[in-house]
Design a protein around this motif. Sequence first.
Motif, short mmCIF file in Angstrom:
data_model
loop_
_atom_site.label_atom_id
_atom_site.label_comp_id
_atom_site.label_asym_id
_atom_site.label_seq_id
_atom_site.Cartn_x
_atom_site.Cartn_y
_atom_site.Cartn_z
N THR A 1 0.84 -1.20 0.00
CA THR A 1 0.00 0.00 0.00
C THR A 1 0.87 1.24 0.00
N GLY A 2 0.55 2.17 -0.91
CA GLY A 2 1.32 3.40 -1.03
C GLY A 2 0.66 4.58 -0.33
N TYR A 3 1.48 5.38 0.33
CA TYR A 3 1.02 6.57 1.04
C TYR A 3 1.88 7.77 0.62
N ASN A 4 1.41 8.96 0.96
CA ASN A 4 2.23 10.14 0.76
C ASN A 4 2.34 10.89 2.09
N THR A 5 3.48 10.75 2.75
CA THR A 5 3.67 11.46 4.02
C THR A 5 4.36 12.80 3.81
N ASP A 6 4.81 13.08 2.58
CA ASP A 6 5.35 14.41 2.27
C ASP A 6 4.29 15.48 2.58
N VAL A 7 3.06 15.18 2.22
CA VAL A 7 1.98 16.15 2.41
C VAL A 7 1.76 16.43 3.90
N ILE A 8 1.92 15.40 4.73
CA ILE A 8 1.78 15.57 6.18
C ILE A 8 2.91 16.44 6.72
N GLY A 9 4.14 16.10 6.33
CA GLY A 9 5.30 16.85 6.81
C GLY A 9 5.28 18.31 6.38
N PHE A 10 4.92 18.54 5.12
CA PHE A 10 4.88 19.91 4.62
C PHE A 10 3.80 20.72 5.34
N THR A 11 2.62 20.17 5.45
CA THR A 11 1.50 20.90 6.06
C THR A 11 1.80 21.27 7.51
N LYS A 12 2.28 20.30 8.29
CA LYS A 12 2.54 20.55 9.72
C LYS A 12 3.66 21.57 9.92
N SER A 13 4.65 21.58 9.03
CA SER A 13 5.77 22.51 9.20
C SER A 13 5.46 23.90 8.65
N LEU A 14 4.52 23.98 7.71
CA LEU A 14 4.16 25.28 7.12
C LEU A 14 3.15 26.05 7.97
N GLN A 15 2.19 25.34 8.52
CA GLN A 15 1.06 25.99 9.20
C GLN A 15 1.44 27.05 10.24
N PRO A 16 2.46 26.82 11.11
CA PRO A 16 2.78 27.85 12.11
C PRO A 16 3.29 29.16 11.51
N LEU A 17 3.73 29.12 10.26
CA LEU A 17 4.29 30.31 9.62
C LEU A 17 3.27 31.11 8.81
N LEU A 18 2.12 30.51 8.57
CA LEU A 18 1.13 31.16 7.71
C LEU A 18 0.49 32.36 8.39
N ARG A 19 0.31 33.42 7.63
CA ARG A 19 -0.37 34.63 8.07
C ARG A 19 -1.60 34.85 7.19
N PRO A 20 -2.55 35.67 7.64
CA PRO A 20 -3.79 35.85 6.88
C PRO A 20 -3.58 36.25 5.41
N HIS A 21 -2.47 36.93 5.11
CA HIS A 21 -2.27 37.38 3.72
C HIS A 21 -1.62 36.32 2.83
N HIS A 22 -1.28 35.17 3.41
CA HIS A 22 -0.69 34.10 2.60
C HIS A 22 -1.80 33.27 1.95
N THR A 23 -2.45 33.85 0.97
CA THR A 23 -3.61 33.19 0.33
C THR A 23 -3.30 32.68 -1.07
N ARG A 24 -2.16 33.12 -1.63
CA ARG A 24 -1.80 32.70 -2.99
C ARG A 24 -0.33 32.30 -3.01
N ALA A 25 -0.04 31.21 -3.70
CA ALA A 25 1.32 30.67 -3.71
C ALA A 25 1.83 30.44 -5.12
N LEU A 26 3.15 30.47 -5.25
CA LEU A 26 3.83 30.01 -6.45
C LEU A 26 4.55 28.72 -6.10
N VAL A 27 4.28 27.67 -6.86
CA VAL A 27 4.96 26.39 -6.67
C VAL A 27 6.00 26.27 -7.77
N LEU A 28 7.26 26.25 -7.37
CA LEU A 28 8.35 26.19 -8.34
C LEU A 28 8.73 24.74 -8.58
N GLY A 29 8.45 24.25 -9.82
CA GLY A 29 8.75 22.87 -10.15
C GLY A 29 7.49 22.04 -10.33
N THR A 30 7.65 20.89 -11.00
CA THR A 30 6.48 20.08 -11.36
C THR A 30 6.65 18.59 -11.07
#
Length: 244
Positions: free
Chosen positions: A96-125
């Motif tokens: 069975t395959g999982y993606n824990t990258d999404v868990i790690g990214f979300t948990k580490s990003l959330q404390p840094l987010l501010r109300p104006h961080h509503t739009r992002a640029l994702v560099l790379g595909t």
Amino acid sequence: MKMYGLIGYPLSHSFSKGFFKEKFEKENITGCQYENYPIPGITEFITLLEAHPQLQGLNVTIPYKEVVIPFLDELSDAAARIGAVNCIHFNGGKKTGYNTDVIGFTKSLQPLLRPHHTRALVLGTGGAAKAIMYALEQLGITYTVVSRRPENGAIAYEALDQATMEAHTLMVNTTPLGMYPKVDTFPEIPYQYLSSRHLLYDLVYNPAETAFLQKGAAQGATIKNGHEMLILQAEASWEIWNKA
């Protein structure tokens, strides 16, 4: 002996093996071993499993996060939607395959987010970018993908003007640019338009402060590397491998 490990190629400076070795020692976890399995082609995945029937779980890194999927029996909902896997659990012959990258990214990003961080640029595909896009969707942050080959809705680096940079206050580098040993490389974005309103997140963790992050910090931006994300995704993998 319960075996765990990492597949990818090459695996010259893997974070995971050192992390789990230290975890096993620190937490007095016995009867477990974590090894690197650098396989030069994904077709060798089955050969690896046959040679190591005691494997309980694997992490997956570049370049196999997407191409390993046809070799698996099931995917978690998140992994299926993302289209990339970085964690495999072997249970009763089922892979069975999982993606824990999404868990790690979300948990580490959330404390840094501010109300104006509503739009992002994702560099790379790549496979990592897919996990980031999914996480941003879950957080309600709209995003635009930036690529050297603009297609499927992505825009070119050359298209990043002042208005676009100012409107997108979160920037996530999912490319390997800046990673050791090529520490002088960085995404070609117009850094002069960054400000203290911007948050720059780099999935690269070696070096701790990439050229991308340095250039952001010089403009007053908040910066974050991928080290905590790696720790959190590794812990999430361990939980998956050891669930009932």
